[in-house]
Design a protein around this motif. Sequence first.
Motif: not given
Ligand SMILES: CC(C)(COP(=O)(O)OP(=O)(O)OC[C@H]1O[C@@H](n2cnc3c(N)ncnc32)[C@H](O)[C@@H]1OP(=O)(O)O)[C@@H](O)C(=O)NCCC(=O)NCCS
Length: 153
Positions: A85, A95, A98, A129
């Motif tokens: 992911v 989002g 998610t 969460r």
């Molecule tokens: C983990 C990951 C997939 C989340 O993707 P995302 O599109 O940021 O996810 P969402 O926006 O749905 O939710 C992110 C959460 O971080 C918070 N957030 C706010 N700003 C953010 C930012 N700039 N960057 C990341 N997260 C942020 C969001 O509010 C949300 O919090 P919540 O859990 O309280 O709702 C992304 O950070 C990623 O690609 N990480 C690197 C790869 C990784 O670690 N993957 C998971 C392997 S298990």
Amino acid sequence: MQIALLCDVPRFLPAVAQAVHETFWLTDPEASVERAEMRLSQRLNANSLPFTLVAHDHGALLGTGSVVVNEVSEDTVQSAWLSGVWVDESHRGKGIGTAVVDACCEHARRLGEPSLLLMTADEREFYERRGWTVIDALAAPTVVMKRSLRTPS
Ligand SMILES: CC(C)(COP(=O)(O)OP(=O)(O)OC[C@H]1O[C@@H](n2cnc3c(N)ncnc32)[C@H](O)[C@@H]1OP(=O)(O)O)[C@@H](O)C(=O)NCCC(=O)NCCS
């Protein structure tokens, strides 16, 4: 933004391979973008596992996630795992992650999977969460988490 099966939008395969290679597989000395493309090309399925989903908008890849099969040899239990992911850094916190996770769960549920597992070191709270539960602790901070798919996402 749309979320689609990679088999329906295979033009994104090279970009997905680049992203997952750089994010997850760089520590493997055998890893390469070509190997990542090969692994992803085995996930071009719609009606069976493994499959990959992509989030995209106006021709740009925003995110991805896969559901893969892992056979645990000791007891021949077959498990489905959420894997790879990833959301483009400039689009995080909106989002998309998610939505990709929910879409992977929903598609796996439609294919008859009762639950999904995943392994994570850094994103435990993100998944907690969203209804995932830790079922096993590996070398800290890595954990195995599970989510039931009995009810729609
Ligand atoms: C983990 C990951 C997939 C989340 O993707 P995302 O599109 O940021 O996810 P969402 O926006 O749905 O939710 C992110 C959460 O971080 C918070 N957030 C706010 N700003 C953010 C930012 N700039 N960057 C990341 N997260 C942020 C969001 O509010 C949300 O919090 P919540 O859990 O309280 O709702 C992304 O950070 C990623 O690609 N990480 C690197 C790869 C990784 O670690 N993957 C998971 C392997 S298990």
